[in-house]
Design an enzyme around this catalytic site. Structure first.
Site, mmCIF file in Angstrom:
data_model
loop_
_atom_site.group_PDB
_atom_site.id
_atom_site.type_symbol
_atom_site.label_atom_id
_atom_site.label_comp_id
_atom_site.label_asym_id
_atom_site.label_seq_id
_atom_site.Cartn_x
_atom_site.Cartn_y
_atom_site.Cartn_z
ATOM 1 N N CYS A 76 4.686 -4.352 13.447
ATOM 2 C CA CYS A 76 3.814 -4.867 12.379
ATOM 3 C C CYS A 76 4.287 -6.259 11.954
ATOM 4 C CB CYS A 76 3.837 -3.916 11.192
ATOM 5 S SG CYS A 76 2.726 -4.437 9.877
ATOM 6 N N CYS B 127 7.585 -5.781 4.922
ATOM 7 C CA CYS B 127 7.895 -4.809 3.867
ATOM 8 C C CYS B 127 9.325 -4.270 4.060
ATOM 9 C CB CYS B 127 6.886 -3.673 3.886
ATOM 10 S SG CYS B 127 5.175 -4.275 3.976
ATOM 11 N N CYS C 122 10.148 -0.671 5.378
ATOM 12 C CA CYS C 122 9.358 -0.059 6.448
ATOM 13 C C CYS C 122 9.974 -0.200 7.836
ATOM 14 C CB CYS C 122 7.958 -0.656 6.458
ATOM 15 S SG CYS C 122 6.887 0.188 7.651
ATOM 16 N N CYS D 111 -5.044 12.153 7.498
ATOM 17 C CA CYS D 111 -4.818 10.752 7.133
ATOM 18 C C CYS D 111 -4.281 10.008 8.353
ATOM 19 C CB CYS D 111 -3.773 10.649 6.032
ATOM 20 S SG CYS D 111 -4.150 11.651 4.607
ATOM 21 N N CYS E 68 -8.969 10.211 5.764
ATOM 22 C CA CYS E 68 -8.317 9.133 5.023
ATOM 23 C C CYS E 68 -7.737 8.171 6.049
ATOM 24 C CB CYS E 68 -7.201 9.701 4.149
ATOM 25 S SG CYS E 68 -6.294 8.405 3.268
ATOM 26 N N CYS F 268 -6.973 5.917 -2.729
ATOM 27 C CA CYS F 268 -5.650 6.545 -2.691
ATOM 28 C C CYS F 268 -4.639 5.412 -2.794
ATOM 29 C CB CYS F 268 -5.474 7.314 -1.378
ATOM 30 S SG CYS F 268 -3.806 7.968 -1.141
ATOM 31 N N ARG G 163 0.293 12.898 -5.402
ATOM 32 C CA ARG G 163 0.896 13.458 -4.179
ATOM 33 C C ARG G 163 2.402 13.231 -4.127
ATOM 34 N NH1 ARG G 163 -1.850 11.192 0.062
ATOM 35 N NH2 ARG G 163 -3.461 12.722 -0.372
HETATM 36 N N1 SAM Z 1 0.235 -0.971 7.360
HETATM 37 C C1 SAM Z 1 -0.554 -0.425 6.344
HETATM 38 C C2 SAM Z 1 -0.150 -0.929 4.976
HETATM 39 O O1 SAM Z 1 1.014 -1.125 4.707
HETATM 40 O O2 SAM Z 1 -1.041 -1.097 4.149
HETATM 41 C C3 SAM Z 1 -0.595 1.097 6.339
HETATM 42 C C4 SAM Z 1 0.628 1.902 6.712
HETATM 43 S S1 SAM Z 1 2.024 1.772 5.629
HETATM 44 C C5 SAM Z 1 3.306 2.523 6.562
HETATM 45 C C6 SAM Z 1 1.632 2.910 4.316
HETATM 46 C C7 SAM Z 1 2.618 3.086 3.191
HETATM 47 O O3 SAM Z 1 3.707 3.869 3.590
HETATM 48 C C8 SAM Z 1 3.250 1.863 2.608
HETATM 49 O O4 SAM Z 1 2.423 1.176 1.724
HETATM 50 C C9 SAM Z 1 4.443 2.447 1.859
HETATM 51 O O5 SAM Z 1 4.095 2.724 0.526
HETATM 52 C C10 SAM Z 1 4.726 3.737 2.634
HETATM 53 N N2 SAM Z 1 6.031 3.659 3.314
HETATM 54 C C11 SAM Z 1 6.339 2.943 4.417
HETATM 55 N N3 SAM Z 1 7.631 3.091 4.758
HETATM 56 C C12 SAM Z 1 8.169 3.928 3.840
HETATM 57 C C13 SAM Z 1 9.480 4.447 3.652
HETATM 58 N N4 SAM Z 1 10.501 4.126 4.448
HETATM 59 N N5 SAM Z 1 9.689 5.291 2.619
HETATM 60 C C14 SAM Z 1 8.659 5.621 1.797
HETATM 61 N N6 SAM Z 1 7.407 5.150 1.931
HETATM 62 C C15 SAM Z 1 7.170 4.305 2.926
HETATM 63 FE FE1 SF4 Z 2 3.380 -3.052 8.224
HETATM 64 FE FE2 SF4 Z 2 4.981 -1.145 7.332
HETATM 65 FE FE3 SF4 Z 2 4.235 -3.089 5.698
HETATM 66 FE FE4 SF4 Z 2 2.417 -1.256 6.500
HETATM 67 S S1 SF4 Z 2 4.214 -0.886 5.239
HETATM 68 S S2 SF4 Z 2 2.170 -3.493 6.399
HETATM 69 S S3 SF4 Z 2 3.187 -0.858 8.563
HETATM 70 S S4 SF4 Z 2 5.494 -3.324 7.544
#
Ligand code: SAM
Ligand code: SF4
Ligand code: DTB
Length: 337
Positions: free
Chosen positions: A54, A58, A61, A98, A129, A189, A261
């Site tokens: 990606c 973040c 992530c 989802c 979702c 959501c 949730r």
């Molecule tokens: N890439 C898209 C986005 O970020 O909008 C969708 C997938 S992203 C993985 C969805 C959500 O997963 C993130 O917004 C975050 O809140 C949650 N998430 C990701 N990594 C996580 C982690 N290590 N622990 C807890 N929540 C996590």
């Molecule tokens: Fe990409 Fe992870 Fe951020 Fe979603 S949460 S935008 S998958 S880096």
């Protein structure tokens, strides 16, 4: 009776978080019982339809290309694999499926492919979702027309703490996507992550952003950070479990009609802590051995927990009915005053 409000101040939310634990949980459970059967929990299953690489950064992530995480990358899954996973989830008792993609935003070509997934999953009688990153108003409209029930897009944390975690998209970008989802008529959501080193005031700030949206989200995922080696947040100090439960309780009080949730992080929680979260008003979980890339409790452990607590899964129809009932209520006045 609890009022549906959209004018919470951070100070008011902080003073709820500051209440003695028993007072807070008692109050949250009271609000919960006004709007929900306290012994029913909605069950969703997650599938990563496009994993890793990606472009976003973040800090929590494992799927970000900016971090040094060993992860099997996958291109967008073929339709038949997605439909097979949905069938399996349904057979195991999930009512909502989802689908998540590690994108900053979907391209229009990607959108056509995920629309086929929405249609196929719906045909199996599951609620749908998706979480695909940012959406334009037109993309949100296309997904709504295809029958997508919910769109997940998290605010993640308070506006003040946000810049410590993500630099490649702004808080306002996230609010804009939520607005497009709402305007297209889909259920919203949106929630966040706790345990990223944020302060109690930041948790209040996140809850305030969610509760002061023009319309409360139908679904509010509260994730506990899953710490993954190689991500910048690996090694951050764990959050006190009671602080997590408090945040669930305040989410329930602020957004009485939302499904709150208990999302990522359950693998690291005891059964007793999860029971406290349900008592505090959580009424939805992710079910199935995998979240997107990290583990979730085994299904037999969750089934045993539900049995021990006398909790039943909410049927899809009940969930839709609850959402319809909530929509029929005038939102700006005290409910059943
Ligand atoms: N890439 C898209 C986005 O970020 O909008 C969708 C997938 S992203 C993985 C969805 C959500 O997963 C993130 O917004 C975050 O809140 C949650 N998430 C990701 N990594 C996580 C982690 N290590 N622990 C807890 N929540 C996590
Ligand atoms: Fe990409 Fe992870 Fe951020 Fe979603 S949460 S935008 S998958 S880096
Ligand atoms: C949400 O709030 N939590 C889910 C879902 N929305 C998409 C994702 C949790 C991801 C946890 C880390 C992983 O498994 O990669």
């Amino acid at each position: 009776m609890s009022a549906i409000r959209h004018d919470w101040t951070i100070e008011q939310i902080e003073s709820l978080l500051d209440l003695p634990f028993n007072d807070l949980v008692f109050r949250a459970q009271g609000v919960h019982r006004e709007h929900f059967d306290p012994n029913r929990v909605q069950v969703s299953t997650l599938l990563s339809i496009k994993t890793g690489a990606c472009p976003e950064d973040c800090g929590y992530c494992p799927q970000s290309a900016h971090h040094d995480v060993t992860l099997e990358r996958e291109r967008l899954l073929p339709l038949d694999e997605v439909l097979e996973a949905a069938r399996d989830a349904r057979e195991k008792g999930a009512t909502r499926f989802c689908m998540g993609a590690a994108w900053r935003n979907p391209t229009d070509r990607n959108l056509e492919r995920v629309i086929e997934m929405v249609q196929g999953v719906r045909e199996q009688g599951l609620e749908t979702c998706m979480t695909l990153g940012m959406l334009t108003p037109e993309q949100a409209q296309r997904l709504a027309e295809a029958g997508l029930d919910y769109y997940n897009h998290n605010l993640d944390t308070s506006p003040e703490f946000y810049d410590e975690i993500i630099s490649t998209r702004t808080y306002q970008d996230r609010l804009d996507t939520l607005e497009h989802v709402r305007a297209a008529g889909m259920s919203v959501c949106t929630g966040g992550i706790l345990g990223m080193g944020e302060s109690r005031r930041d948790r209040a700030g996140l809850l305030g952003q969610l509760a002061n949206l023009p319309q409360h989200p139908e679904s509010v995922p509260i994730n506990q950070l899953v710490q993954v080696k190689g991500t910048p947040l690996f090694g951050v100090e764990d959050l006190d479990p009671f602080e997590f439960v408090r945040t669930i309780a305040v989410a329930r009080i602020l957004m009485p009609q939302a499904h709150v949730r208990l999302s990522a992080g359950r693998t690291g929680m005891s059964d007793e802590m999860q029971a406290l979260c349900f008592l505090a008003g959580a009424n939805s979980i992710f079910y199935g051995e995998q979240l997107l890339t990290t583990p979730n409790p085994a299904q037999d452990r969750d089934q045993a927990l539900f049995r021990r607590l006398g909790i039943l899964p909410e049927s899809g129809r009940e969930a839709v009915q609850a959402a319809d009932d909530a929509a029929a209520e005038p939102r700006e006045r005290t409910r059943r005053a």
